[in-house]
Design a protein around this motif. Structure first.
Motif, PDB file in Angstrom:
ATOM      1  N   ALA A  30       3.321   3.054   3.986  1.00 26.93           N
ATOM      2  CA  ALA A  30       2.232   3.003   3.004  1.00 26.93           C
ATOM      3  C   ALA A  30       1.948   1.553   2.639  1.00 26.93           C
ATOM      4  N   THR A  31       1.002   0.946   3.347  1.00 26.85           N
ATOM      5  CA  THR A  31       0.654  -0.428   3.005  1.00 26.85           C
ATOM      6  C   THR A  31      -0.047  -0.501   1.653  1.00 26.85           C
ATOM      7  N   THR A  32      -0.629   0.609   1.275  1.00 24.98           N
ATOM      8  CA  THR A  32      -1.317   0.696  -0.014  1.00 24.98           C
ATOM      9  C   THR A  32      -0.840   1.929  -0.759  1.00 24.98           C
ATOM     10  N   MET A  33      -0.607   1.771  -2.040  1.00 28.96           N
ATOM     11  CA  MET A  33      -0.242   2.899  -2.901  1.00 28.96           C
ATOM     12  C   MET A  33      -1.144   2.857  -4.127  1.00 28.96           C
ATOM     13  N   THR A  49      -4.015  -0.307  -7.899  1.00 33.26           N
ATOM     14  CA  THR A  49      -3.792  -0.210  -6.463  1.00 33.26           C
ATOM     15  C   THR A  49      -2.780  -1.272  -6.084  1.00 33.26           C
ATOM     16  N   SER A  50      -1.728  -0.850  -5.404  1.00 28.56           N
ATOM     17  CA  SER A  50      -0.714  -1.824  -4.992  1.00 28.56           C
ATOM     18  C   SER A  50      -0.728  -1.974  -3.485  1.00 28.56           C
ATOM     19  N   ASN A  51      -0.576  -3.191  -3.060  1.00 31.40           N
ATOM     20  CA  ASN A  51      -0.503  -3.502  -1.637  1.00 31.40           C
ATOM     21  C   ASN A  51       0.826  -4.181  -1.340  1.00 31.40           C
ATOM     22  N   GLU A  52       1.436  -3.780  -0.253  1.00 28.73           N
ATOM     23  CA  GLU A  52       2.745  -4.296   0.108  1.00 28.73           C
ATOM     24  C   GLU A  52       2.702  -5.821   0.201  1.00 28.73           C
ATOM     25  N   GLY A  53       3.596  -6.454  -0.543  1.00 31.43           N
ATOM     26  CA  GLY A  53       3.745  -7.899  -0.466  1.00 31.43           C
ATOM     27  C   GLY A  53       2.767  -8.716  -1.279  1.00 31.43           C
ATOM     28  N   SER A  54       1.904  -8.052  -2.049  1.00 31.88           N
ATOM     29  CA  SER A  54       0.951  -8.813  -2.859  1.00 31.88           C
ATOM     30  C   SER A  54       0.836  -8.202  -4.246  1.00 31.88           C
ATOM     31  N   LYS A  55       0.112  -8.889  -5.106  1.00 33.49           N
ATOM     32  CA  LYS A  55      -0.038  -8.399  -6.474  1.00 33.49           C
ATOM     33  C   LYS A  55      -0.933  -7.169  -6.512  1.00 33.49           C
ATOM     34  N   ALA A  56      -0.645  -6.308  -7.480  1.00 31.38           N
ATOM     35  CA  ALA A  56      -1.449  -5.100  -7.631  1.00 31.38           C
ATOM     36  C   ALA A  56      -2.802  -5.431  -8.254  1.00 31.38           C
ATOM     37  N   THR A  57      -3.765  -4.588  -7.974  1.00 35.97           N
ATOM     38  CA  THR A  57      -5.092  -4.701  -8.574  1.00 35.97           C
ATOM     39  C   THR A  57      -5.232  -3.611  -9.618  1.00 35.97           C
ATOM     40  N   PHE A  67       2.061  -2.168 -17.536  1.00 36.46           N
ATOM     41  CA  PHE A  67       2.322  -1.304 -16.385  1.00 36.46           C
ATOM     42  C   PHE A  67       2.571  -2.205 -15.166  1.00 36.46           C
ATOM     43  N   LEU A  68       3.849  -2.496 -14.962  1.00 36.51           N
ATOM     44  CA  LEU A  68       4.227  -3.397 -13.879  1.00 36.51           C
ATOM     45  C   LEU A  68       4.377  -2.621 -12.575  1.00 36.51           C
ATOM     46  N   ILE A  69       3.678  -3.097 -11.563  1.00 37.83           N
ATOM     47  CA  ILE A  69       3.736  -2.429 -10.269  1.00 37.83           C
ATOM     48  C   ILE A  69       4.328  -3.375  -9.248  1.00 37.83           C
ATOM     49  N   ASN A  70       5.299  -2.848  -8.504  1.00 39.70           N
ATOM     50  CA  ASN A  70       5.946  -3.614  -7.447  1.00 39.70           C
ATOM     51  C   ASN A  70       5.867  -2.841  -6.152  1.00 39.70           C
ATOM     52  N   HIS A  71       5.425  -3.520  -5.102  1.00 43.42           N
ATOM     53  CA  HIS A  71       5.307  -2.861  -3.788  1.00 43.42           C
ATOM     54  C   HIS A  71       5.957  -3.782  -2.767  1.00 43.42           C
ATOM     55  N   ALA A  72       7.279  -3.876  -2.864  1.00 37.07           N
ATOM     56  CA  ALA A  72       8.016  -4.868  -2.099  1.00 37.07           C
ATOM     57  C   ALA A  72       8.234  -4.487  -0.643  1.00 37.07           C
ATOM     58  N   SER A  73       8.099  -3.218  -0.326  1.00 42.13           N
ATOM     59  CA  SER A  73       8.300  -2.802   1.060  1.00 42.13           C
ATOM     60  C   SER A  73       7.233  -1.796   1.443  1.00 42.13           C
ATOM     61  N   LEU A  74       7.156  -1.499   2.716  1.00 35.18           N
ATOM     62  CA  LEU A  74       6.134  -0.574   3.206  1.00 35.18           C
ATOM     63  C   LEU A  74       6.422   0.873   2.848  1.00 35.18           C
TER      64      LEU A  74
END
Lengths: 114, 112
Positions: A30-33, A49-57, A67-74
Motif C-alpha cells: 500500500a503505497t498510499t493509505m 492521505t498518507s504516502n509511504e516515505g513522505s508526509k501525509a496530506t 492526528f499524527l500519521i506515519n507511513h514508514a513502510s509499504l
C-alpha cells in the motif's frame, strides 16, 4: 484479494492520553493509505492521505498536530490521536488499494475518550 | 466537488421483498462507483464495483446499475433476508483522484 488489517478494533482511553491505530496491508504493498473518520449517523469523511516515505496530506479542518500519521513502510500506516478529548470519540477506518481493483478497507477502530 | 446523496435514509421491509436503494452524484465524470455494506460498529464490506464503462454489475441477489448521464446508481436487492439488515453506502472518487466521497447511507432493516 487485498486485505487490510486494522488494530485495535476498539479502544477506550482517558482524556489527554494518546492512542495509536495501525493498518497493515497483508498481501499487497500500500503505497498510499487513506484515513477516514465517521461520527454516529454520519458518513465517512476523509481525514488524510498518507504516502509511504513522505508526509501525509490532511484535509481541510483536520489538525495535523493532533492526528499524527506515519507511513514508514509499504505495509504499515499508523494514526496517532494525540491528547485525545471526548470530541475525538469516533469510528476511524483506513483504506488501501484502489484503481481497477476497488478499495479495501480495514475493519475500523471505535475510539471512546472518557 | 463531487457530492453524493442516498435516498432513502432508512428503509424497513418484510422478509422476501425486492427493494431498490438509490444513489445520486453531481459530477458525472466518474472513474467508477462502489457499493458497500456496513454493519453496526464494523468496517466496510465491498459489495459491487462498477467501472465507468459498465452499466451494471451483479453478484448473487445484488444488482447495481450505473447511469452516468443522469448521475444515478441503484442497488437492487432481490428476495431480501434479515441478514441483509445493514447500512448500505455508495462511494465515488473525487475528481480524478483516489479520494472517495461517500453518501450518508441507507439503513436497511429486513423484518422476519
Amino acid at each position: 484479494g487485498a486485505v487490510v488489517s486494522q488494530h485495535p478494533s476498539w479502544v477506550i482511553c482517558k482524556s489527554g492520553t494518546s492512542v495509536k491505530i495501525e493498518c497493515r496491508s497483508l498481501d499487497f504493498q500500500a503505497t498510499t493509505m487513506f484515513w477516514y473518520r465517521q461520527f454516529p449517523k454520519q458518513s465517512l469523511m476523509l481525514m488524510a492521505t498518507s504516502n509511504e516515505g513522505s508526509k501525509a496530506t490532511y484535509e481541510q479542518g483536520v489538525e495535523k498536530d493532533k492526528f499524527l500519521i506515519n507511513h514508514a513502510s509499504l505495509t504499515l500506516s499508523t494514526l496517532t490521536v494525540t491528547s485525545a478529548h471526548p470530541e475525538d470519540s469516533s469510528f476511524y477506518i483506513c483504506r488501501g488499494g484502489g484503481g481497477d481493483y476497488g478499495y479495501t478497507f480495514g475493519s475500523g477502530t471505535r475510539l471512546t475518550v472518557v | 466537488k463531487q457530492e453524493v446523496t442516498q435516498i432513502p435514509a432508512a428503509l424497513s421491509v418484510p422478509e422476501g421483498e425486492n427493494l431498490v436503494l438509490n444513489c445520486s452524484f453531481t459530477d458525472s465524470a466518474i472513474y467508477n462507483l462502489q457499493w458497500f455494506r456496513q454493519d453496526p460498529g464494523k468496517g466496510l464490506t465491498s459489495l459491487l464495483l462498477i467501472q465507468s464503462s459498465q452499466r451494471e454489475q451483479t453478484s448473487g441477489r445484488l444488482n447495481a446499475s450505473l447511469d452516468k448521464s443522469s448521475g444515478r446508481s441503484t442497488l437492487y436487492i432481490a428476495a431480501s433476508q434479515p441478514g441483509d439488515s445493514a447500512t448500505y453506502l455508495c462511494a465515488l472518487p473525487q475528481g480524478g483522484s483516489e479520494k472517495l466521497v461517500f453518501g450518508k447511507g441507507t439503513k436497511l432493516t429486513v423484518n422476519p
